[in-house]
Design an enzyme around this catalytic site. Structure first.
Site, PDB file in Angstrom:
ATOM      1  N   ASP A  26       1.053   1.149   8.443  1.00  0.00           N
ATOM      2  CA  ASP A  26       0.756   0.486   9.822  1.00  0.00           C
ATOM      3  C   ASP A  26       1.661   0.397  10.976  1.00  0.00           C
ATOM      4  O   ASP A  26       1.470   0.042  11.896  1.00  0.00           O
ATOM      5  CB  ASP A  26       0.495  -0.950   9.319  1.00  0.00           C
ATOM      6  N   ARG A  50      -4.839  -3.477  10.070  1.00  0.00           N
ATOM      7  CA  ARG A  50      -5.386  -4.874   9.947  1.00  0.00           C
ATOM      8  C   ARG A  50      -5.058  -5.417  11.155  1.00  0.00           C
ATOM      9  O   ARG A  50      -6.057  -6.296  11.833  1.00  0.00           O
ATOM     10  CB  ARG A  50      -4.725  -5.664   8.796  1.00  0.00           C
ATOM     11  N   THR A 101       5.417   1.815   5.829  1.00  0.00           N
ATOM     12  CA  THR A 101       4.153   1.222   5.964  1.00  0.00           C
ATOM     13  C   THR A 101       3.477   2.230   6.863  1.00  0.00           C
ATOM     14  O   THR A 101       3.830   2.511   7.897  1.00  0.00           O
ATOM     15  CB  THR A 101       3.958  -0.161   6.601  1.00  0.00           C
ATOM     16  N   GLU A 130      -9.863  -0.787  11.696  1.00  0.00           N
ATOM     17  CA  GLU A 130     -10.654  -1.608  10.949  1.00  0.00           C
ATOM     18  C   GLU A 130     -10.406  -3.067  11.229  1.00  0.00           C
ATOM     19  O   GLU A 130     -11.280  -3.898  10.923  1.00  0.00           O
ATOM     20  CB  GLU A 130     -10.285  -1.336   9.412  1.00  0.00           C
ATOM     21  N   LEU A 156      -7.405   8.398   2.041  1.00  0.00           N
ATOM     22  CA  LEU A 156      -6.775   9.684   2.479  1.00  0.00           C
ATOM     23  C   LEU A 156      -5.844   9.631   3.513  1.00  0.00           C
ATOM     24  O   LEU A 156      -4.882  10.395   3.615  1.00  0.00           O
ATOM     25  CB  LEU A 156      -8.148  10.638   2.851  1.00  0.00           C
ATOM     26  N   GLY A 209       0.910  -1.272  -0.190  1.00  0.00           N
ATOM     27  CA  GLY A 209      -0.015   0.175  -0.012  1.00  0.00           C
ATOM     28  C   GLY A 209       0.653   1.111   0.061  1.00  0.00           C
ATOM     29  O   GLY A 209       2.007   1.384   0.868  1.00  0.00           O
ATOM     30  N   ARG A 230      -3.499   7.607   3.940  1.00  0.00           N
ATOM     31  CA  ARG A 230      -2.492   7.213   3.552  1.00  0.00           C
ATOM     32  C   ARG A 230      -1.754   7.959   2.415  1.00  0.00           C
ATOM     33  O   ARG A 230      -0.317   7.941   1.832  1.00  0.00           O
ATOM     34  CB  ARG A 230      -2.342   5.500   3.164  1.00  0.00           C
TER      35      ARG A 230
END
Lengths: 415, 415
Positions: A145, A191, A143, A243, A302, A15, A304
């Site tokens: 994340d 995630r 990332t 999420e 948005l 991503g 990211r």
């Protein structure tokens, strides 16, 4: 260490973020300036560009135009989610990569991505070694994340965190403007790790009332009663959720409303999304909330790609990580990922360090339990102290007609 | 004109914007500095604060703190969607307003809002006149919808348009990063007028491929075939739609998927939202798109509160509009809304003008048909020339720890 002359390939995967092109620029500029590197290629769409022999000639680009990459979001070379086979079962992809490396005399490979990309780097490096093809392979992390092991934080995270904190502040003011009850549910990406959702806490006085991360099992009844308590007290409630929140059996909460089997992406990950809507429905279904207005907000792409609110600290560090990958490869280092080693006592300091690829690959760093409150619905000061330095500095992105000026590359394909 | 000494009330109404507090600040600062105005009150939650006798003493606030209002989104005084009765049927609300005006010797009333607020101003003014209570009433426009008649554009629109254009640019890059087919549907606010959705066109080379406004009847089959044509050609398609798009029978497209009756707000407007999800389902249901990835993005509240990307032109003009309302009332003007008269030939110029309230109230200005392409799926240069000056200038918002510094008011209630 003996000098190794040859071409290099830079590729981007996973991503995109607001900072991944800053890393690419760091790597490209260093490679262009280094006499050992005879040609600088950018692979189209990650490792797919190598497999498909679709390499852009970065040495044909205008240097001034390239410089805008630092402030251009998304992956300029294109990304992919293609996962290479395990070389023990199927060597076809690796043989093809070796063929392309030989064709262009590629001796340096830089892969800019997350967990999966570090794994790809590792496998390619081992295959080249086994086949006696000298090639230095370096991973450049990225990332939003922030879940890569070994490094203090990941390039791209600070900018995404700044977007989340800023947007939460703005929503805080907007969502309490009316003299009526209102509950707002904000869905943030993440995630398995709640790093990005935790950034909502950086909003301080304007932070959501409740913050739920995937690190703690999510209990729907607890969520309803937490929200009801806040709403009863204030007439408003703002909740941020990751999420990836799951119940104690590991079932994703956003699957609660779904009867058909989930679509999964090419890595076997479930495709998430729509969690805010699911939680909004759950609230609306409860009589205790009466006719309160309930709104779900998904930050969606948005969070990211909002480069206009990127953290300059993040962009500078991301650039440095890309540059360090090339600088170190040229002096003989291989099989490493560039990481950050930071100290925060007496002011924030960030140093680069090199981590073994096999340590980083395929492990996920999660938010420590001690940074989450006991009830599992709030973030503690430990996290704030950790993350606050990462969102500092306003982006120096150039504007043109009041809008961002992105890099415009020619992307000439090598033949 | 004879001098009128007395207190003033400033109130805010309708959906908030990034610039409405700039107008409030213009009005408050001018009122504080004017010797005719003996006290400056801010009504809590619009006209409700008057009815409920809940007035904040703006003269008790710190001036330096107030100055941050220019860069603070949402309505600092709180808003409402309460609609006064028609005075011909029910005078109760008006009698109460008169009672409060008398209690605080209020001789100036400034209402900062959209169509409905101008109507409220007009009715209050007429009632005061009928009851021989001298009071000057001025409207200060605001709406991200940009749909007020008489004025070139509305305070708040430029900032929202800048957010939409910037975000569309960022999404453009993100939504084509993978080597797979992808369709993205972006939902923008705008119930009856497509002004804010049209701002997607300001993204220029990075604008959505298709833009649909409520000014043109929406045909689902045409939308599917437009999208399919773009997707077939490029492998990606980005579509921006206004939340208010309707079919030729006037039915909202986002009601297509809803079997139960729509909730309506207190003005009788249907509550919209979820259109992107509806269109995404429609695309996914068609076999012609195969297994393309389809994503819906709602800008939701962010498009009206993202002050970090506000247009400085908009903030400056909004401030000037608020100030002009007070300046003009003090010299004897009443029953007017402050509007903008602009010229764009030979550089953008914006002048303030005063418009009769009854002309402005309850009419909606829509995007001219000649600024929309013949197919009804794109925006023409006329609009771009109109709107581009409105999004110029980066906000001078102060940052604290890398995040926006909002005004922190004491909000002391008058007794």
């Amino acid at each position: 260490m003996k000098e190794l002359k040859g071409a290099c390939i830079i590729a981007q995967s996973g991503g995109p973020t607001s900072a991944i092109n800053a890393s690419a620029l760091g790597a490209i500029e260093s490679a262009l300036d280094n006499p050992c590197i005879t040609a600088v290629y950018g692979a189209s769409n990650g490792i797919r560009g190598v497999l498909d022999n679709r390499l852009f000639q970065m040495d044909k680009e205008d240097r001034e135009e390239l410089a805008h990459l630092k402030y251009t979001p998304s992956s300029v070379l294109g990304s992919c989610r293609y996962k290479l086979q395990d070389p023990d079962t199927d060597e076809a992809d690796y043989k093809r990569i070796l063929e392309i490396f030989k064709r262009y005399d590629v001796r340096y490979f830089f892969y800019n991505g997350g967990n999966d990309s570090m794994d790809t780097c590792n496998k390619i490096s081992k295959f080249m070694l086994k086949n006696h093809y000298e090639c230095r392979v370096m991973g450049i992390p990225k990332t939003i994340d922030n879940d890569l092991s070994g490094t203090d934080h990941c390039p791209g995270y600070g900018s995404a965190a700044k977007y989340v904190a800023t947007s939460c502040m703005e929503i805080y003011l907007d969502a309490r403007v009316y003299d009526i009850g209102m509950i707002t549910v904000i869905e943030v990406m993440g995630r398995h790790a709640g790093w990005l959702t935790a950034a909502a806490a950086l909003a301080g006085d304007y932070a959501p009332d409740l913050i739920y991360l995937p690190e703690v099992p999510f209990d729907v009844e607890q969520f309803i009663s937490d929200t009801a308590a806040i709403y009863k007290k204030n007439g408003k409630a703002i909740v941020a959720v990751s999420e990836g929140i799951q119940d104690k059996n590991g079932k994703f909460i956003n699957e609660y409303g779904i009867s058909s089997p989930q679509t999964r992406d090419s890595f076997g990950h479930a495709e998430l999304g729509g969690l805010a809507a699911t939680l909004v429905s759950m609230i609306k279904a409860r009589r205790i909330f009466g006719s309160v207005k309930v709104r779900g907000i998904e930050f969606s792409l948005l969070q990211r790609c909002a480069s206009h609110v990127a953290s300059q600290t993040d962009l500078d560090e991301s650039y440095a990580a890309g540059k360090a990958a090339v600088d170190n490869a040229v002096i003989g280092i291989t099989d490493k990922m560039v990481g950050f080693k930071c100290s925060r006592d007496g002011g924030y300091k960030c140093e680069l360090e090199l981590l073994p690829l096999d340590v980083v690959a395929n492990t996920e760093k999660r938010v420590p339990r001690e940074w989450i409150n006991e009830a599992g619905n709030g973030i503690l000061q430990g996290y704030v102290d950790y993350a606050m330095p990462l969102i500092q500095g306003e982006t120096l992105q150039q504007k043109e007609n009041g809008l961002p000026r992105f890099a415009r590359l020619k992307k000439i394909v090598a033949r």
